[in-house]
Motif scaffolding. Structure first.
Motif, PDB file in Angstrom:
ATOM      1  N   LEU A   9       3.858  -1.050   3.925  1.00 16.94           N
ATOM      2  CA  LEU A   9       3.361   0.233   3.580  1.00 16.94           C
ATOM      3  C   LEU A   9       4.656   0.866   2.990  1.00 16.94           C
ATOM      4  O   LEU A   9       5.743   0.911   3.356  1.00 16.94           O
ATOM      5  N   ALA A  46       0.702  -1.163  -0.105  1.00 13.85           N
ATOM      6  CA  ALA A  46       0.121  -0.230   0.058  1.00 13.85           C
ATOM      7  C   ALA A  46       0.840   1.118   0.005  1.00 13.85           C
ATOM      8  O   ALA A  46       1.606   1.540   0.889  1.00 13.85           O
ATOM      9  N   ILE A  84      -5.600   3.435   5.950  1.00 16.58           N
ATOM     10  CA  ILE A  84      -5.213   1.960   5.930  1.00 16.58           C
ATOM     11  C   ILE A  84      -6.315   1.123   6.638  1.00 16.58           C
ATOM     12  O   ILE A  84      -6.488   0.021   5.978  1.00 16.58           O
ATOM     13  N   ILE A 142       1.050   5.408   0.338  1.00 20.67           N
ATOM     14  CA  ILE A 142       0.229   6.275   1.271  1.00 20.67           C
ATOM     15  C   ILE A 142       0.772   7.639   1.172  1.00 20.67           C
ATOM     16  O   ILE A 142       1.878   8.004   1.380  1.00 20.67           O
ATOM     17  N   ALA A 146      -4.659   5.683   0.866  1.00 21.35           N
ATOM     18  CA  ALA A 146      -3.847   4.236   0.675  1.00 21.35           C
ATOM     19  C   ALA A 146      -4.297   3.725  -0.533  1.00 21.35           C
ATOM     20  O   ALA A 146      -5.493   3.255  -0.879  1.00 21.35           O
TER      21      ALA A 146
END
Length: 260
Positions: A169, A77, A159, A79, A95
Motif C-alpha cells: 500500500l 495500491a 482496500i 490510497i 484505492a
C-alpha cells in the motif's frame, strides 16, 4: 509543379507526426507561408507538453518502479481520501491498483486539475486500472468517531472493496491498521502515480455525491462547493439552518445547532 498542401491539410498531417526528427517536418519548415509556420509552432508546443507529461509520469512512478522490481510486490495500491475539511457530506477514500505498463498522461494531485480534466482521467483510470475500491463514511460516522478516524475507516473499506488483495500500500499521509505492507507519504498525491490516481477517483466520486445532495438539499450550493464552508454555504446555513448531511461536530455547524 505539385500544388502545395493547404494549411488545413498540413494541420491534419502534423497530427500523424510524433517525433521531432520526422523528415516531413524539415519539408514543412521550408514552406514560407505564415500559416505553416503557425501550425509548426503549435505542433512544437503540443509535442513539448506531451514530453513534459511523460517525464512527469516517470517521476511519479519512481516509488512504484522500486516496488515493481521486487517480484513479490506486483500489486501496488495507491490510497487517498477527499473530504476531510467540508462541513457536510461524507469522507470518500479510493484505492487504485495500476498496471506496470500504465500510460495515462496527466495524472496528478486532483486539486491541481480542472473539473473537466478530472472527469476525463476518471474514465481513463476506470478503464485501465487492475482494481479500484471505494470507501465512504457519512457525516454521522464522522460525528461519532471524528474525521481522522472516519478517514481511516474509509481507507480500510476502499482496500476491502478492491477485487485483488494488494501486495503493498502507498498511502497519502496516513498509517493504517492492516497487515498489508505499507508506506505513507506527505503529499503523496504529488509523488506517487497510484496515490494521485486514487485522489482523482475519490474526488470525482465525492463531487458526484455532493451534486446529488444538492438536489435533495438545495440552498447550500453543494454542487459547487462540495460541502466546504464557502460564503454561499455559510449564507445557506444562516438562512436555512442545518440540513441532514451536515457534520454536527464541526464548529460552524455546531454553533448553528446551539441556536435552536
Amino acid at each position: 509543379m505539385d500544388k502545395p498542401l493547404s494549411i488545413a491539410a498540413i494541420k491534419k498531417l502534423l497530427l500523424t507526426i510524433d517525433h521531432p526528427l520526422d523528415e516531413r517536418l524539415a519539408i514543412l519548415q521550408a514552406d514560407p507561408r505564415k500559416g505553416v509556420a503557425a501550425a509548426l509552432k503549435s505542433w512544437e508546443k503540443s509535442f513539448k507538453k506531451q514530453q513534459d507529461l511523460k517525464e512527469q509520469q516517470q517521476r511519479m512512478l519512481q516509488i512504484e518502479n522500486r516496488l515493481w522490481n521486487n517480484q513479490e510486490d506486483s500489486m501496488i495500491a495507491g490510497i487517498d481520501e477527499v473530504g476531510r475539511g467540508p462541513l457536510a457530506g461524507p469522507v470518500v477514500a479510493a484505492a487504485v491498483i495500476l498496471p506496470k505498463d500504465v500510460s495515462i498522461l496527466g495524472i496528478n494531485d486532483s486539486k491541481q486539475l480542472s473539473h473537466e480534466k478530472r472527469e476525463q482521467l476518471f474514465d481513463e483510470i476506470q478503464a485501465t486500472a487492475l482494481g479500484i475500491g471505494i470507501g465512504i463514511k457519512e457525516h454521522d460516522i464522522i460525528d461519532e468517531v471524528n474525521i481522522y478516524q472516519a478517514t481511516k475507516l474509509a481507507m480500510l473499506e476502499a482496500i476491502q472493496q478492491l477485487p485483488i488483495v494488494p501486495d503493498h500500500l502507498l498511502i497519502d499521509a496516513m498509517q493504517l491498521p492492516t497487515a498489508i505492507p505499507q508506506e505513507s507519504f506527505i503529499k503523496g498525491d504529488a509523488k506517487s502515480l497510484s496515490i494521485a490516481a486514487a485522489s482523482i477517483i475519490a474526488k470525482v466520486t465525492r463531487d458526484r455525491i455532493m451534486a446529488e445532495y444538492d438536489l435533495l438539499y438545495p440552498g447550500y450550493d453543494f454542487a459547487k462547493n462540495a460541502g466546504y464552508g464557502t460564503k454561499n454555504h455559510l449564507e445557506g446555513l444562516d438562512r436555512l439552518g442545518v440540513c441532514p448531511i451536515h457534520r454536527h461536530s464541526f464548529a460552524p455547524v455546531r454553533e448553528k445547532l446551539t441556536l435552536f
